[in-house]
Design an enzyme around this catalytic site. Sequence first.
Site, PDB file in Angstrom:
ATOM      1  N   LYS A  46       0.531  -1.015   0.017  1.00 28.19           N
ATOM      2  CA  LYS A  46      -0.510   0.285   0.177  1.00 28.19           C
ATOM      3  C   LYS A  46       0.582   1.204   0.414  1.00 28.19           C
ATOM      4  O   LYS A  46       1.935   1.291   0.602  1.00 28.19           O
ATOM      5  CB  LYS A  46      -0.774   0.065   0.841  1.00 28.19           C
ATOM      6  CG  LYS A  46      -2.085   0.755   0.665  1.00 28.19           C
ATOM      7  CD  LYS A  46      -3.504   0.032   0.505  1.00 28.19           C
ATOM      8  CE  LYS A  46      -4.365   1.176   0.414  1.00 28.19           C
ATOM      9  NZ  LYS A  46      -5.353   0.155  -0.641  1.00 28.19           N
ATOM     10  N   GLY A  80     -20.024   7.117   2.860  1.00 22.31           N
ATOM     11  CA  GLY A  80     -19.012   7.646   1.588  1.00 22.31           C
ATOM     12  C   GLY A  80     -19.862   7.305   0.554  1.00 22.31           C
ATOM     13  O   GLY A  80     -20.264   6.191   0.006  1.00 22.31           O
ATOM     14  N   GLY A 108     -18.194   7.717  -2.869  1.00 20.52           N
ATOM     15  CA  GLY A 108     -16.889   8.126  -3.384  1.00 20.52           C
ATOM     16  C   GLY A 108     -17.077   6.915  -4.861  1.00 20.52           C
ATOM     17  O   GLY A 108     -17.926   6.665  -4.993  1.00 20.52           O
ATOM     18  N   ASN A 109     -16.137   6.302  -5.532  1.00 18.26           N
ATOM     19  CA  ASN A 109     -16.128   5.150  -6.151  1.00 18.26           C
ATOM     20  C   ASN A 109     -16.335   4.234  -5.835  1.00 18.26           C
ATOM     21  O   ASN A 109     -17.446   3.668  -6.007  1.00 18.26           O
ATOM     22  CB  ASN A 109     -14.927   5.218  -6.576  1.00 18.26           C
ATOM     23  CG  ASN A 109     -14.473   3.869  -7.849  1.00 18.26           C
ATOM     24  OD1 ASN A 109     -14.989   2.292  -7.158  1.00 18.26           O
ATOM     25  ND2 ASN A 109     -13.897   3.436  -8.032  1.00 18.26           N
ATOM     26  N   ALA A 110     -16.491   3.612  -4.153  1.00 19.72           N
ATOM     27  CA  ALA A 110     -16.809   2.535  -3.916  1.00 19.72           C
ATOM     28  C   ALA A 110     -18.762   2.466  -3.547  1.00 19.72           C
ATOM     29  O   ALA A 110     -19.466   2.065  -4.342  1.00 19.72           O
ATOM     30  CB  ALA A 110     -16.167   2.062  -2.624  1.00 19.72           C
ATOM     31  N   GLY A 111     -18.792   4.164  -2.861  1.00 14.96           N
ATOM     32  CA  GLY A 111     -19.929   3.883  -2.320  1.00 14.96           C
ATOM     33  C   GLY A 111     -21.356   4.347  -3.182  1.00 14.96           C
ATOM     34  O   GLY A 111     -21.797   3.630  -3.199  1.00 14.96           O
TER      35      GLY A 111
HETATM   36  P1  NAD Z   1     -12.813   7.128  -2.882  1.00 18.45           P
HETATM   37  O1  NAD Z   1     -12.091   8.962  -2.586  1.00 18.45           O
HETATM   38  O2  NAD Z   1     -13.917   8.233  -4.207  1.00 18.45           O
HETATM   39  O3  NAD Z   1     -14.850   7.949  -1.559  1.00 18.45           O
HETATM   40  C1  NAD Z   1     -14.305   7.933  -0.296  1.00 18.45           C
HETATM   41  C2  NAD Z   1     -15.514   9.154   0.227  1.00 18.45           C
HETATM   42  O4  NAD Z   1     -15.834   8.711   1.560  1.00 18.45           O
HETATM   43  C3  NAD Z   1     -16.549  10.306  -0.037  1.00 18.45           C
HETATM   44  O5  NAD Z   1     -17.857  10.255  -0.702  1.00 18.45           O
HETATM   45  C4  NAD Z   1     -15.882  10.807   0.363  1.00 18.45           C
HETATM   46  O6  NAD Z   1     -17.010  12.053   0.763  1.00 18.45           O
HETATM   47  C5  NAD Z   1     -16.109  10.028   2.284  1.00 18.45           C
HETATM   48  N1  NAD Z   1     -16.311  10.604   3.669  1.00 18.45           N
HETATM   49  C6  NAD Z   1     -14.508  10.873   3.342  1.00 18.45           C
HETATM   50  N2  NAD Z   1     -14.517  11.456   5.141  1.00 18.45           N
HETATM   51  C7  NAD Z   1     -15.998  10.605   5.578  1.00 18.45           C
HETATM   52  C8  NAD Z   1     -17.364  10.974   6.942  1.00 18.45           C
HETATM   53  N3  NAD Z   1     -16.401  11.514   7.787  1.00 18.45           N
HETATM   54  N4  NAD Z   1     -18.413  10.670   7.107  1.00 18.45           N
HETATM   55  C9  NAD Z   1     -18.983   9.940   6.310  1.00 18.45           C
HETATM   56  N5  NAD Z   1     -17.878  10.143   4.300  1.00 18.45           N
HETATM   57  C10 NAD Z   1     -17.365  10.523   3.976  1.00 18.45           C
HETATM   58  O7  NAD Z   1     -12.653   6.554  -1.973  1.00 18.45           O
HETATM   59  P2  NAD Z   1     -13.033   5.185  -2.437  1.00 18.45           P
HETATM   60  O8  NAD Z   1     -12.091   4.768  -3.528  1.00 18.45           O
HETATM   61  O9  NAD Z   1     -14.663   4.586  -2.226  1.00 18.45           O
HETATM   62  O10 NAD Z   1     -12.538   4.178  -1.297  1.00 18.45           O
HETATM   63  C11 NAD Z   1     -13.135   3.978  -0.340  1.00 18.45           C
HETATM   64  C12 NAD Z   1     -13.009   3.205   1.193  1.00 18.45           C
HETATM   65  O11 NAD Z   1     -12.711   2.008   0.092  1.00 18.45           O
HETATM   66  C13 NAD Z   1     -11.227   3.291   1.634  1.00 18.45           C
HETATM   67  O12 NAD Z   1     -11.391   2.101   2.685  1.00 18.45           O
HETATM   68  C14 NAD Z   1     -11.190   2.746   0.081  1.00 18.45           C
HETATM   69  O13 NAD Z   1      -9.613   2.085   1.103  1.00 18.45           O
HETATM   70  C15 NAD Z   1     -12.404   1.139   0.471  1.00 18.45           C
HETATM   71  N6  NAD Z   1     -11.601   0.456  -1.502  1.00 18.45           N
HETATM   72  C16 NAD Z   1     -11.771   0.894  -1.974  1.00 18.45           C
HETATM   73  C17 NAD Z   1     -11.470   0.617  -3.203  1.00 18.45           C
HETATM   74  C18 NAD Z   1     -11.515   0.833  -4.746  1.00 18.45           C
HETATM   75  O14 NAD Z   1     -11.602   0.273  -5.871  1.00 18.45           O
HETATM   76  N7  NAD Z   1     -12.212   2.203  -4.932  1.00 18.45           N
HETATM   77  C19 NAD Z   1     -11.242  -1.247  -3.107  1.00 18.45           C
HETATM   78  C20 NAD Z   1     -11.015  -1.211  -2.056  1.00 18.45           C
HETATM   79  C21 NAD Z   1     -11.206  -0.819  -1.099  1.00 18.45           C
END
Ligand code: NAD
Length: 415
Positions: free
Chosen positions: A109, A220, A222-225
């Site tokens: 990481k 959340g 973002g991408n995942a949510g």
């Molecule tokens: P991202 O940056 O696209 O989204 C993160 C989201 O979390 C954003 O909407 C942000 O506003 C929100 N957020 C931040 N602080 C917050 C809070 N206090 N309360 C509510 N929401 C909050 O990131 P992502 O890629 O979606 O990753 C999110 C999680 O998923 C991370 O833990 C990441 O490690 C994990 N993850 C992502 C992937 C991937 O492919 N994107 C893969 C495996 C794991």
Amino acid sequence: MPSKIQKEGPFEGALKQLEKTRKLISLEENIYAQLKAPKRFLQVSIPVRMDNGSVRVFTGYRSQYNDSRGPYKGGIRFHPDVNESEVKALSMWMTWKCAVVGIPLGGGKGGVIVNPRELSVGELERLSRGYIQAVFAFLGPQLDVPAPDVYTDPKIMGWMLDEYEKLLGHHAPGVITGKPLSIGGSAARGYSTAQGGVYVLSNAAAKLKLSKDAKVAIQGFGNAGSNMADLLAKKGYKIVAVSDSKGAIYKAKGLDVAALAAHKQKTGGVANFAGAQKLEDIIGCDCDILVLAALENSVTLENAKSIKAKLVFELANGPVSPGADEVLAGDGVSIIPDILANAGGVAVSYFEQAQNASNYYWTEAEVLQKLEKLMNDAFDAVWERKEKYKTTLRLGAHILAVERVAQAMRDRGLN
Ligand code: NAD
């Protein structure tokens, strides 16, 4: 207000999980000793020429945890709260995650302490290229393969690949995954974490007898949510609550996810979405399934008792603190652990590398078919360990992972 996210030293928690797992499977001391720290941990200083002519120096990390099953693999996070403990924990979890889904990769990481929103596009590009210059010697398709994580995306991966190939002098698309399609990305990679999550959640819902119109809250967006919200809504689940770093909203009848995504695109957040109520705390809201898709330690001893959901789904990495994990287990709440729940992203990263290595690209349908099989098999294997050891799904997943990593270490003569 969104729920407060605290930092409690995620690596300490990750080590405690390992200790618990080790006791259950009587792991030999020689292997345990090697699993307690990353094989290599880099801290780098990245000087970046800012638009105003000054030079700002950013701190970056790369943690290479374990490569007994294959090259180190793991994303690069750009976030102001990035720290050594977080990067180490995330690299350990990547080791377990790749093992749970049975792909031939190890765990790594990276991260940079930065708020990318404060940088111009040019500054962000120079920082991304600077990170690659700083860790170049330690990356490679057969050595260590980064990918996107929080606040990094395919565009940044494109810059990073370009910088790596310039320094190398020839093409090596397999050095980074989550790339844009035009330069060797895989179909479906953009939403693969959420898609993998949907396959796992379908298995879990069937085992736990949850109905398909269950009420879902997602922390959340973002991408995942946001992709998870979209895919679950299309499957008939009711998305009643969503939050991001700026606010949380609730609608008992279910949110229109496509309209919400457009609203977020336009306004920069989910707050003030027409027809939805403002929510103080998404963690304790009225729902059946709580999907955690933000950052670590969103659920702690402080708020664990407020959870009403029957199922907590860890789409983020490490969103439930170890203490809260025990509280929820005691309350009969099922938790689908991160190393299984969000492994769809790294699974398709592996498919991306396989396509890069053969220079032959698969259709979206082919990728999804392979992903579904991989996630179903992983779920079954985790469930089997949970039953065998009469434990939680989290420990079932960790047992499976540590067993597989330990076997690779024994086969290399490292025991
Ligand atoms: P991202 O940056 O696209 O989204 C993160 C989201 O979390 C954003 O909407 C942000 O506003 C929100 N957020 C931040 N602080 C917050 C809070 N206090 N309360 C509510 N929401 C909050 O990131 P992502 O890629 O979606 O990753 C999110 C999680 O998923 C991370 O833990 C990441 O490690 C994990 N993850 C992502 C992937 C991937 O492919 N994107 C893969 C495996 C794991």
